[in-house]
Motif scaffolding. Structure first.
Motif, mmCIF file in Angstrom:
data_model
loop_
_atom_site.group_PDB
_atom_site.id
_atom_site.type_symbol
_atom_site.label_atom_id
_atom_site.label_comp_id
_atom_site.label_asym_id
_atom_site.label_seq_id
_atom_site.Cartn_x
_atom_site.Cartn_y
_atom_site.Cartn_z
ATOM 1 N N ASP A 1 0.800 -1.219 0.000
ATOM 2 C CA ASP A 1 0.000 0.000 0.000
ATOM 3 C C ASP A 1 0.835 1.271 0.000
ATOM 4 O OD1 ASP A 1 1.002 -0.338 2.584
ATOM 5 O OD2 ASP A 1 -0.775 0.522 3.539
ATOM 6 N N ASN A 2 2.159 1.157 0.188
ATOM 7 C CA ASN A 2 3.017 2.333 0.313
ATOM 8 C C ASN A 2 4.039 2.444 -0.816
ATOM 9 O OD1 ASN A 2 4.437 0.063 1.242
ATOM 10 N ND2 ASN A 2 5.771 1.294 2.537
ATOM 11 N N VAL A 3 3.773 1.784 -1.935
ATOM 12 C CA VAL A 3 4.677 1.847 -3.089
ATOM 13 C C VAL A 3 3.880 2.359 -4.294
ATOM 14 C CG1 VAL A 3 6.258 0.595 -4.594
ATOM 15 C CG2 VAL A 3 6.038 -0.068 -2.190
ATOM 16 N N TYR A 4 4.382 3.431 -4.909
ATOM 17 C CA TYR A 4 3.694 4.095 -6.015
ATOM 18 C C TYR A 4 4.648 4.245 -7.206
ATOM 19 C CZ TYR A 4 -0.526 5.358 -3.378
ATOM 20 O OH TYR A 4 -1.700 5.313 -2.690
ATOM 21 N N GLN A 5 4.046 4.488 -8.379
ATOM 22 C CA GLN A 5 4.824 4.647 -9.618
ATOM 23 C C GLN A 5 4.540 6.004 -10.255
ATOM 24 O OE1 GLN A 5 3.145 1.205 -11.530
ATOM 25 N NE2 GLN A 5 5.015 -0.003 -11.359
ATOM 26 N N MET A 6 5.607 6.633 -10.787
ATOM 27 C CA MET A 6 5.439 7.820 -11.616
ATOM 28 C C MET A 6 5.293 7.429 -13.080
ATOM 29 S SD MET A 6 5.158 11.100 -11.908
ATOM 30 C CE MET A 6 5.573 11.698 -10.279
ATOM 31 N N CYS A 7 5.826 6.267 -13.446
ATOM 32 C CA CYS A 7 5.802 5.801 -14.831
ATOM 33 C C CYS A 7 4.537 4.982 -15.102
ATOM 34 C CB CYS A 7 7.020 4.927 -15.093
ATOM 35 S SG CYS A 7 7.102 3.530 -13.938
ATOM 36 N N PHE A 8 4.293 4.723 -16.374
ATOM 37 C CA PHE A 8 3.221 3.805 -16.729
ATOM 38 C C PHE A 8 3.557 2.405 -16.259
ATOM 39 C CE2 PHE A 8 2.985 6.905 -20.335
ATOM 40 C CZ PHE A 8 1.756 7.432 -20.011
ATOM 41 N N ALA A 9 2.567 1.684 -15.762
ATOM 42 C CA ALA A 9 2.768 0.277 -15.437
ATOM 43 C C ALA A 9 2.889 -0.524 -16.730
ATOM 44 C CB ALA A 9 1.607 -0.251 -14.599
ATOM 45 N N ASP A 10 3.595 -1.654 -16.667
ATOM 46 C CA ASP A 10 3.796 -2.485 -17.856
ATOM 47 C C ASP A 10 2.490 -2.860 -18.563
ATOM 48 O OD1 ASP A 10 6.462 -2.332 -17.339
ATOM 49 O OD2 ASP A 10 6.643 -4.333 -16.479
ATOM 50 N N PRO A 11 1.442 -3.265 -17.828
ATOM 51 C CA PRO A 11 0.198 -3.601 -18.522
ATOM 52 C C PRO A 11 -0.342 -2.426 -19.334
ATOM 53 C CG PRO A 11 0.148 -4.450 -16.292
ATOM 54 C CD PRO A 11 1.360 -3.572 -16.382
ATOM 55 N N ASN A 12 -0.222 -1.212 -18.795
ATOM 56 C CA ASN A 12 -0.698 -0.038 -19.518
ATOM 57 C C ASN A 12 0.120 0.201 -20.780
ATOM 58 O OD1 ASN A 12 -2.569 0.361 -17.515
ATOM 59 N ND2 ASN A 12 -1.369 1.880 -16.429
ATOM 60 N N GLN A 13 1.437 0.005 -20.694
ATOM 61 C CA GLN A 13 2.288 0.208 -21.867
ATOM 62 C C GLN A 13 1.953 -0.793 -22.968
ATOM 63 O OE1 GLN A 13 6.353 1.609 -21.872
ATOM 64 N NE2 GLN A 13 6.525 0.934 -19.750
ATOM 65 N N MET B 1 -2.142 14.534 -13.248
ATOM 66 C CA MET B 1 -1.853 13.144 -12.890
ATOM 67 C C MET B 1 -2.510 12.806 -11.562
ATOM 68 S SD MET B 1 2.161 12.533 -13.816
ATOM 69 C CE MET B 1 2.825 14.198 -13.809
ATOM 70 N N THR B 2 -3.036 11.605 -11.478
ATOM 71 C CA THR B 2 -3.597 11.104 -10.225
ATOM 72 C C THR B 2 -3.105 9.679 -10.001
ATOM 73 O OG1 THR B 2 -5.589 10.308 -11.375
ATOM 74 C CG2 THR B 2 -5.691 12.521 -10.390
ATOM 75 N N TRP B 3 -3.281 9.207 -8.770
ATOM 76 C CA TRP B 3 -2.847 7.855 -8.424
ATOM 77 C C TRP B 3 -3.993 7.063 -7.815
ATOM 78 C CZ3 TRP B 3 0.397 11.987 -8.258
ATOM 79 C CH2 TRP B 3 1.656 11.842 -8.849
ATOM 80 N N ALA B 4 -4.069 5.800 -8.213
ATOM 81 C CA ALA B 4 -4.976 4.875 -7.545
ATOM 82 C C ALA B 4 -4.382 4.490 -6.205
ATOM 83 C CB ALA B 4 -5.179 3.625 -8.405
ATOM 84 N N ALA B 5 -5.215 4.032 -5.295
ATOM 85 C CA ALA B 5 -4.721 3.609 -3.983
ATOM 86 C C ALA B 5 -3.788 2.414 -4.086
ATOM 87 C CB ALA B 5 -5.907 3.276 -3.068
ATOM 88 N N THR B 6 -3.795 1.754 -5.225
ATOM 89 C CA THR B 6 -2.888 0.622 -5.464
ATOM 90 C C THR B 6 -1.541 1.058 -6.042
ATOM 91 O OG1 THR B 6 -4.101 0.314 -7.533
ATOM 92 C CG2 THR B 6 -4.653 -1.156 -5.699
ATOM 93 N N GLY B 7 -1.375 2.371 -6.266
ATOM 94 C CA GLY B 7 -0.076 2.896 -6.652
ATOM 95 C C GLY B 7 0.118 3.251 -8.112
ATOM 96 N N GLU B 8 -0.811 2.844 -9.005
ATOM 97 C CA GLU B 8 -0.637 3.144 -10.430
ATOM 98 C C GLU B 8 -0.991 4.594 -10.725
ATOM 99 O OE1 GLU B 8 -2.726 0.754 -9.350
ATOM 100 O OE2 GLU B 8 -2.080 -1.184 -10.172
ATOM 101 N N VAL B 9 -0.211 5.202 -11.609
ATOM 102 C CA VAL B 9 -0.469 6.580 -12.015
ATOM 103 C C VAL B 9 -1.404 6.597 -13.214
ATOM 104 C CG1 VAL B 9 1.477 6.760 -13.635
ATOM 105 C CG2 VAL B 9 0.649 8.817 -12.454
ATOM 106 N N SER B 10 -2.194 7.641 -13.319
ATOM 107 C CA SER B 10 -3.060 7.838 -14.475
ATOM 108 C C SER B 10 -2.592 9.088 -15.206
ATOM 109 C CB SER B 10 -4.516 8.002 -14.030
ATOM 110 O OG SER B 10 -5.349 8.292 -15.135
ATOM 111 N N LYS B 11 -2.090 8.910 -16.440
ATOM 112 C CA LYS B 11 -1.690 10.023 -17.292
ATOM 113 C C LYS B 11 -1.671 9.522 -18.725
ATOM 114 C CE LYS B 11 3.258 9.307 -16.247
ATOM 115 N NZ LYS B 11 4.469 9.937 -15.688
ATOM 116 N N SER B 12 -1.610 10.444 -19.664
ATOM 117 C CA SER B 12 -1.725 10.068 -21.073
ATOM 118 C C SER B 12 -0.352 9.932 -21.726
ATOM 119 C CB SER B 12 -2.529 11.124 -21.837
ATOM 120 O OG SER B 12 -3.837 11.230 -21.319
ATOM 121 N N PRO B 13 -0.115 8.830 -22.464
ATOM 122 C CA PRO B 13 1.151 8.678 -23.191
ATOM 123 C C PRO B 13 1.150 9.529 -24.453
ATOM 124 C CG PRO B 13 -0.262 6.826 -23.662
ATOM 125 C CD PRO B 13 -0.997 7.663 -22.647
ATOM 126 N N LYS B 14 2.342 9.802 -24.957
ATOM 127 C CA LYS B 14 2.489 10.547 -26.207
ATOM 128 C C LYS B 14 3.207 9.663 -27.223
ATOM 129 C CE LYS B 14 3.151 14.993 -23.784
ATOM 130 N NZ LYS B 14 3.231 14.506 -22.407
#
Length: 390
Positions: A146-158, A364-377
Motif C-alpha cells: 500500500d506504500n509503493v507508487y509509480q510515476m511511470c506507466f505500469a507495464d500492462p498499460n504500456q 496526474m492522479t494515483w490509484a490507492a494501489t499505486g498506479e499513475v493515471s496520465k496520457s502517453p504521447k
C-alpha cells in the motif's frame, strides 16, 4: 576568579540551550548539505549508476537532483537526496537500500529499473518507508504494497496502449514481437500487448525471445520476422538490445517499422551508436524534450547546461517524483522531524487524493494501489531527435 568561572559556565549553558533549539536548515540549492534530520527530508534511491543500464539510473538521479536544488532554493521545504548504485541487480539493490536506511532515509524513490525494484519494494513495505519510483514499471513492484507508487506507466498499460496506438494509427498489419523472456519488464509488456492485440484483431505473425545471455545475436529472431512478412516489429525492451536489432536488420536488408516502449528512450545518447539506424523508430513516452511549454523548456535547458545532453523520460520522471513528494508532504502536513513510518502512513492516505502537473503529464492522479493515471504521447525519431506523432 569565581566571577570568571561564573561567566564561563553561563556561556556554556547559553550555547547548550541554543544547540537544542532545532536542526540547522540546509542551505538553499545544496541537497547534500549538513544539518540534522530535523532540517531536511532525506530522500533515498537505488539505480544503475554503472553498467549497461547506467543511462537510466543516472538520468533519474540527475533529474531528481535538479528538482531538489530548485525546491531547496525556494526556501520552504528542504530535501537531501542520496542515490546508491545497484547495477540493475536485485541483490545489490537490497544492499544499497540497507545503506540508505542506515543513512536515515525517510522517503524513497525506490529503484529505477523493475527487477531491483521488486526486491527493494518488499523492503520498503516491511520497513514502512513510502516509495515513489520514477520508472520501475512491473506490476510486481506494487502488488500487495500500500506504500509503493509509480510515476511511470505500469507495464500492462504500456502493452495495451501500444497495441491500441498501432491499430488506431494504422502503423502495421503483420506484427512481429521480440521480447526478453528473463526480464519482468519485457515479459509484462509483452503479455498485455498480446492480450490487447487479440482483442483488436491485430495479427501477430512472429513471436521470438532472447535472454540476458543471448542478447548479442538476433539473426534467428529477425529471420523469422522477415520470413513471415512482418511489416512492424514490437520491441518491449531496453535500448541496448534494440540498438543491436537495428544494426543486424540493416545488415540483412530487412527494414520493417519498429515500435518500442519507454525503455527505448535513451537510445539517441547511446555511445558509439549510429542514430541513423533509429530513423523512424516509434515509441510511447510521457515526455517530449522538444515540447515548447515553459516548464519543459526550463528543465531541458538546465539539464543540458549541467549534464551536456538532452534529458530523456527517466530524467523527467525523476524530476516529477520530487515535486510530487513536495506537494504530498505539504498536503499531509508532514515535517522533517517525523519518523519514516509516520510520514509513510500520512502519504498512504494523501497520495490517492492529489492531482499533480509535471513534465510527464498534467492532472496526474494515483490509484490507492499505486498506479499513475496520465496520457502517453506517440513519438517518432527523425534526424536524431524525437518528434511528436499526435
Amino acid at each position: 576568579m569565581k566571577r570568571v568561572l561564573g561567566i564561563g559556565l553561563s556561556l556554556v549553558l547559553t550555547l547548550g540551550l541554543l544547540s537544542g533549539c532545532g536542526g540547522t536548515k540546509a542551505p538553499a540549492g545544496d541537497s547534500n548539505a549538513g544539518g540534522n534530520a530535523a532540517a531536511v527530508f532525506k530522500i533515498g534511491a537505488t539505480g544503475p549508476l554503472t553498467g549497461g543500464a547506467a543511462i537510466y539510473g543516472n538520468a533519474a538521479k540527475q533529474g531528481a537532483q535538479i528538482a531538489v536544488d530548485e525546491i531547496n532554493a525556494q526556501g520552504g521545504i528542504q530535501f537531501e537526496l542520496k542515490y546508491e548504485d545497484d547495477e540493475h541487480d536485485a541483490e545489490k539493490a537490497v544492499n544499497a537500500y540497507n545503506n540508505l536506511k542506515d543513512w536515515g532515509m525517510q522517503i524513497s524513490l525506490g529503484s529505477v529499473t523493475s527487477t531491483p525494484a521488486v526486491a527493494t519494494s518488499a523492503e520498503t513495505f516491511k520497513d514502512r518507508i513510502f516509495a515513489l519510483t520514477p520508472s520501475a514499471s512491473a506490476p510486481a513492484v506494487l502488488e500487495g504494497k500500500d506504500n509503493v507508487y509509480q510515476m511511470c506507466f505500469a507495464d500492462p498499460n504500456q502493452g495495451s496502449a501500444s497495441a491500441q496506438y498501432i491499430v488506431d494509427k494504422k502503423l502495421g498489419t503483420k506484427i512481429a514481437i521480440i521480447y526478453k523472456n528473463d526480464d519482468v519488464y519485457s515479459k509484462g509488456i509483452y503479455n498485455t500487448f498480446v492480450s490487447k492485440a487479440k482483442e483488436l484483431n491485430l495479427a501477430i505473425v512472429s513471436t521470438t525471445t532472447f535472454t540476458e545471455d543471448s542478447q548479442t545475436d538476433f539473426s534467428v529472431q529477425l529471420a523469422d520476422a522477415k520470413k513471415k512478412g512482418a511489416d512492424l516489429i514490437f520491441l518491449p525492451m531496453y535500448y541496448t538490445p534494440a540498438s543491436l536489432i537495428f544494426q543486424q536488420a540493416k545488415s540483412m536488408s530487412y527494414s520493417p517499422k519498429y515500435f518500442g516502449v519507454d525503455g527505448m528512450d535513451g537510445i539517441l545518447t547511446l555511445e558509439n551508436f549510429d542514430v541513423s539506424l533509429a530513423e523512424g523508430v516509434m515509441l510511447l513516452t510521457p515526455f517530449n524534450a522538444d515540447a515548447t511549454d515553459e516548464r519543459t523548456v526550463n528543465f531541458v535547458k538546465k539539464y543540458k547546461d549541467l549534464y551536456k545532453e538532452t534529458p530523456n523520460q527517466f530524467a523527467a520522471d525523476g524530476y516529477d517524483c520530487v515535486y510530487a513528494y513536495k506537494k504530498a508532504l505539504e498536503a499531509a502536513g508532514c515535517t522533517p522531524d517525523m519518523s519514516a513510518a509516520d510520514i509513510c502512513e500520512k502519504l498512504v492516505k494523501v497520495f490517492p487524493t492529489i492531482s499533480f502537473d509535471g513534465l510527464t503529464g498534467e492532472k496526474m492522479t494515483w490509484a490507492a494501489t499505486g498506479e499513475v493515471s496520465k496520457s502517453p504521447k506517440g513519438m517518432v525519431i527523425k534526424k536524431g531527435a524525437y518528434v511528436g506523432m499526435d
